[in-house]
Design an enzyme around this catalytic site. Structure first.
Site, short mmCIF file in Angstrom:
data_model
loop_
_atom_site.label_atom_id
_atom_site.label_comp_id
_atom_site.label_asym_id
_atom_site.label_seq_id
_atom_site.Cartn_x
_atom_site.Cartn_y
_atom_site.Cartn_z
N ARG A 1 16.86 35.81 22.77
CA ARG A 1 16.35 36.74 21.77
C ARG A 1 17.01 36.66 20.40
O ARG A 1 16.69 37.45 19.51
CB ARG A 1 16.42 38.20 22.27
CG ARG A 1 15.59 38.47 23.50
CD ARG A 1 15.35 39.94 23.68
NE ARG A 1 16.59 40.69 23.84
CZ ARG A 1 16.65 42.01 23.88
NH1 ARG A 1 15.53 42.72 23.76
NH2 ARG A 1 17.80 42.63 24.04
N ASP A 2 17.92 35.73 20.17
CA ASP A 2 18.51 35.63 18.84
C ASP A 2 18.92 34.18 18.54
O ASP A 2 20.04 33.90 18.13
CB ASP A 2 19.73 36.55 18.71
CG ASP A 2 20.12 36.80 17.25
OD1 ASP A 2 19.28 36.52 16.36
OD2 ASP A 2 21.24 37.26 17.01
N ILE A 3 17.99 33.25 18.74
CA ILE A 3 18.27 31.84 18.46
C ILE A 3 18.13 31.59 16.97
O ILE A 3 17.11 31.95 16.36
CB ILE A 3 17.31 30.94 19.25
CG1 ILE A 3 17.54 31.11 20.76
CG2 ILE A 3 17.47 29.48 18.85
CD1 ILE A 3 16.57 30.34 21.62
N ASN B 1 23.84 30.67 15.62
CA ASN B 1 24.16 30.88 17.03
C ASN B 1 24.09 29.59 17.84
O ASN B 1 24.01 29.63 19.07
CB ASN B 1 23.22 31.92 17.65
CG ASN B 1 23.60 33.33 17.24
OD1 ASN B 1 24.70 33.58 16.76
ND2 ASN B 1 22.68 34.27 17.40
#
Length: 320
Positions: A89-91, A95
């Site tokens: 959910r936060d690529i 990251n």
């Protein structure tokens, strides 16, 4: 989120995912007289290297097509390890880290959510006053508008990540088509093949149901790059794993000789097959098959062995 990250990472075992110990999460109390005032702490593997965002700034250059294909394949393999149970959910480039040996590592699992049987996750956009899920420019429409996430939501963020890597611009710097909500970005990356750009657009389809169904579908699509890299439009880098530059004149002569040799040898085996009894029938037939496969692999030295290798890995390995 720290506790959740430790619980998730303990269940994942892949070189592209940071390692943690069972007791990696703990609380630190600075003032023993006030047990309610504490700090959340997390100990995890130190990843040597740079985030892809820092890599872009430090190298002051864009990645090559061969590098893009390699990095995309690595990240799809990492997601293949995660998606049976979780969504990241936060690529985004911040990251993802690259080790000195070229191995990518997906980090920051604080926003991970467990998958339900329906592959739909109801999630709060704001988990606290200071903590939000997702990043503008990389967040898919379904997370922004409907507060839902699917495995295809990670694909969208991955596609936007490669928009950043291939163009050098943040996804938010590009305009979107009003009706379809598709990103106008391809004019900034004319040196890359259309097939690679089509794949990235496929990952970024506004409707999550129009994106690839799973990681295996993406890998199957990427086999084209491994099998026939020279067919890519505007393709300039010939250093993709599994391909070699071949001198046409010399190889044509060798392949012609091998082909003639194969025909003669198979003709002899067929003659033997007619004369021998039933017990030798199977042996001669197996010899025929083995010799044929070996000679085909010699006549077509680039594509045939790579095809066998790809099929073998697809069937027997989860880390293709």
């Amino acid at each position: 989120m720290f506790q959740q990250e430790v619980e998730v990472l303990k269940q994942l075992n892949h070189p592209g995912i940071p390692r943690v110990e069972p007791d990696s999460y703990f609380r630190f109390v600075p003032n023993k007289n006030n047990q309610d005032d504490f700090l959340h702490c997390l100990v995890m593997e130190k990843i040597d290297g740079l985030t892809l965002e820092d890599w872009l700034r430090q190298n002051n250059q864009l990645i090559t097509e061969a590098q893009a294909i390699d990095w995309l394949k690595q990240l799809i393999v990492i997601l293949n390890e995660i998606h049976p149970k979780y969504l990241h959910r936060d690529i985004k480039p911040d990251n993802i880290m690259v080790r000195p040996n070229g191995q990518l590592v997906l980090i920051d699992f604080g926003a991970v959510k467990a998958l339900t049987q329906k592959y739909i996750i109801q999630q709060q956009q704001i988990t606290s006053q200071n903590t939000s899920i997702g990043t503008l420019g990389y967040m898919p429409p379904e997370m922004m508008n409907e507060h839902e996430a699917y495995p295809q939501s990670d694909f969208f963020s991955l596609g936007r990540t490669f928009v950043r890597l291939l163009s050098g611009k943040h996804p938010s710097d590009f305009t979107q088509e009003l009706q379809t909500q598709k990103l106008f970005w391809r004019n900034e990356v004319k040196s890359f093949s259309k097939r690679l750009l089509n794949l990235i657009d496929f990952l970024m389809e506004p409707d999550w149901q129009n994106r690839p169904k799973n990681t295996q579908k993406i890998l199957l699509y990427m086999f084209d790059f491994l099998m026939v890299p020279a067919a890519n439009n505007n393709y300039k880098n010939t250093n993709i794993v599994g391909s070699k530059r071949v001198k046409p004149s010399k190889d044509k002569l060798i392949n012609s000789g091998l082909l003639i040799f194969s025909i003669v040898l198979n003709f002899i085996l067929i003659c033997l097959l007619i004369k021998v009894d039933y017990l030798r029938h199977v042996v001669v037939l197996l010899m025929f098959v083995v010799v044929s496969i070996l000679l085909i692999s010699l006549v077509f030295p680039l594509k045939f062995p790579l095809f066998i290798k790809i099929v073998y890995k697809l069937l027997l390995s989860r880390k293709i």
